[in-house]
Design a protein around this motif. Structure first.
Motif, mmCIF file in Angstrom:
data_model
loop_
_atom_site.group_PDB
_atom_site.id
_atom_site.type_symbol
_atom_site.label_atom_id
_atom_site.label_comp_id
_atom_site.label_asym_id
_atom_site.label_seq_id
_atom_site.Cartn_x
_atom_site.Cartn_y
_atom_site.Cartn_z
ATOM 1 N N ARG A 55 19.032 -112.367 -31.885
ATOM 2 C CA ARG A 55 19.053 -113.002 -32.466
ATOM 3 C C ARG A 55 20.030 -112.670 -33.801
ATOM 4 O O ARG A 55 20.426 -111.704 -33.897
ATOM 5 C CB ARG A 55 17.657 -113.460 -32.832
ATOM 6 C CG ARG A 55 16.714 -112.649 -33.297
ATOM 7 C CD ARG A 55 17.405 -111.626 -34.879
ATOM 8 N NE ARG A 55 15.539 -110.964 -35.370
ATOM 9 C CZ ARG A 55 15.943 -110.746 -37.130
ATOM 10 N NH1 ARG A 55 17.146 -110.495 -37.283
ATOM 11 N NH2 ARG A 55 14.998 -110.341 -37.146
ATOM 12 N N ARG A 92 20.153 -105.710 -37.103
ATOM 13 C CA ARG A 92 20.131 -106.243 -38.898
ATOM 14 C C ARG A 92 20.885 -105.109 -39.623
ATOM 15 O O ARG A 92 21.033 -103.540 -38.905
ATOM 16 C CB ARG A 92 18.655 -106.799 -39.565
ATOM 17 C CG ARG A 92 17.549 -105.627 -38.954
ATOM 18 C CD ARG A 92 16.199 -106.713 -39.690
ATOM 19 N NE ARG A 92 15.320 -105.363 -39.543
ATOM 20 C CZ ARG A 92 14.104 -106.267 -39.436
ATOM 21 N NH1 ARG A 92 13.349 -106.587 -39.461
ATOM 22 N NH2 ARG A 92 13.076 -105.344 -39.384
ATOM 23 N N ALA A 129 20.155 -114.022 -37.721
ATOM 24 C CA ALA A 129 19.418 -114.530 -38.520
ATOM 25 C C ALA A 129 19.167 -115.107 -39.500
ATOM 26 O O ALA A 129 19.301 -114.256 -40.705
ATOM 27 C CB ALA A 129 17.896 -114.134 -38.953
HETATM 28 N N1 GLU Z 1 17.274 -113.383 -43.445
HETATM 29 C C1 GLU Z 1 17.107 -112.132 -43.341
HETATM 30 C C2 GLU Z 1 18.748 -111.679 -44.179
HETATM 31 O O1 GLU Z 1 19.363 -112.865 -43.964
HETATM 32 C C3 GLU Z 1 17.652 -111.210 -42.143
HETATM 33 C C4 GLU Z 1 15.976 -110.855 -41.511
HETATM 34 C C5 GLU Z 1 15.970 -110.346 -40.672
HETATM 35 O O2 GLU Z 1 16.425 -110.263 -40.250
HETATM 36 O O3 GLU Z 1 15.102 -109.759 -39.950
HETATM 37 O O4 GLU Z 1 18.298 -111.022 -45.203
#
Ligand code: GLU
Length: 320
Positions: free
Chosen positions: A9, A217, A11
């Motif tokens: 994903r 991430r 995000a």
């Molecule tokens: N939406 C979060 C961010 O941009 C990322 C969260 C995640 O990847 O768990 O920091």
């Protein structure tokens, strides 16, 4: 949902414009999924946030498309609040979530000064203090008068961490990581929303519901992972594997931000920089290609090799 095959994903949080640092991490996420012949989910993490920028969702999608990203399914967290409320109800039924009214300064006052960057351990002040959110909320309202410390008028939900709770996992990039969650964080925050719509609950519930098999991430979220694993376990949800990559930092070693100049994707686009040039620059920084050259994202499928991704952060000093 289907759980065979790789599901990854992207995000983004619409708290600001997409910049080079976000895109570098998204490239790793997208390439890992596409190289595995898997699916990519785009999840807009737009739950209420003080830094939410109106219109940032639309711009992020435009930027990602311009750069050559695609995805198989898209979700928006603000449309999924019912699922987060359900998860919170399950935690409450097990006695694992309670409302807390403490501010950061309250927490600091009861523990010795944390070193910079060190996480603040919650001492458990509100563990058995309020019978309901409404009660905590009323307390907060009556104690947060004008002129008081600048704190949120809302309570937050905290997770009741079991004494001695430790989590260890093997990160696909960062390697072995472990944390004594009880000692390091204590009871960690779940959401600053009565119905449970907050980052910790949403990310856990969504990754499980969407069948995400690997979470790619930035490594600034490594320390957020052990409490998330405790949440998966408490909710009886399957734990994905994790792949945390180093961030992009400025010459001062701090994570890429406005002070390092304008690295927003939209600004490069306006300045006439091609998407291939940006992708080529980032591809070189990730060890995907030897020499920097303009290249399309799709042509990089098959070239990502974790062993060649530099172990440390990328220091950004301008496009070369
Ligand atoms: N939406 C979060 C961010 O941009 C990322 C969260 C995640 O990847 O768990 O920091």
């Amino acid at each position: 949902m289907l759980r065979n095959g790789y599901i990854g994903r992207l995000a983004p949080s619409p708290t600001g414009a997409l910049h080079l640092g976000n895109v570098r991490t998204f490239m790793v996420a997208w390439l890992r999924a596409r190289q595995a012949g898997g699916k990519v989910i785009l999840r807009m993490e737009d739950l209420d946030h003080p830094k939410h920028k109106p219109g940032a969702e639309v711009q992020a999608i435009e930027d990602l498309r311009w750069l050559g990203f695609d995805w198989d399914e898209a979700f928006t967290q603000s449309e999924r609040k019912g699922l987060y409320a359900e998860a919170l109800a399950r935690l409450r039924a097990q006695g694992l979530a309670y409302p807390c009214v403490c501010s950061r300064s309250d927490i600091e006052a009861v523990q010795s000064a944390p070193h910079e960057g060190e996480q603040l351990r919650y001492p458990g002040t509100c563990r058995d203090r309020f019978g309901s959110w409404a009660e905590a909320s009323a307390w907060k309202t009556s104690h947060c008068g004008k002129g008081g410390p600048a704190t949120s008028p809302m309570p937050c939900w905290r997770f009741r961490t079991r004494e001695g709770a430790r989590v260890a996992f093997e990160d696909g990039f960062a390697g072995h990581y472990e944390m004594d969650v009880w000692e390091t964080l204590g009871d960690f925050p779940l959401a600053r929303d009565e119905e449970g719509a907050g980052y910790a609950i949403a990310v856990t519930v969504d990754d499980a519901a969407m069948g995400v098999t690997e979470v790619v991430r930035g490594d600034d979220l490594l320390p957020a992972t052990p409490p998330q694993i405790l949440l998966y376990q408490a909710l009886g949800l399957p734990v994905p594997v994790f792949f945390h990559v180093p961030l992009v930092v400025g010459p001062d070693g701090r994570r890429l931000a406005k002070r390092h100049g304008d690295t927003r994707i939209a600004s490069f686009c306006e300045a006439g920089v091609s998407p291939e040039r940006l992708i080529g620059f980032l591809a070189r920084s990730l060890g995907l290609i030897e020499n920097e050259r303009p290249i399309g994202l799709r042509s990089l499928i098959g070239l990502l090799d974790p062993a060649r991704i530099p172990r440390g952060p990328l220091v950004y000093q301008g496009l070369t």
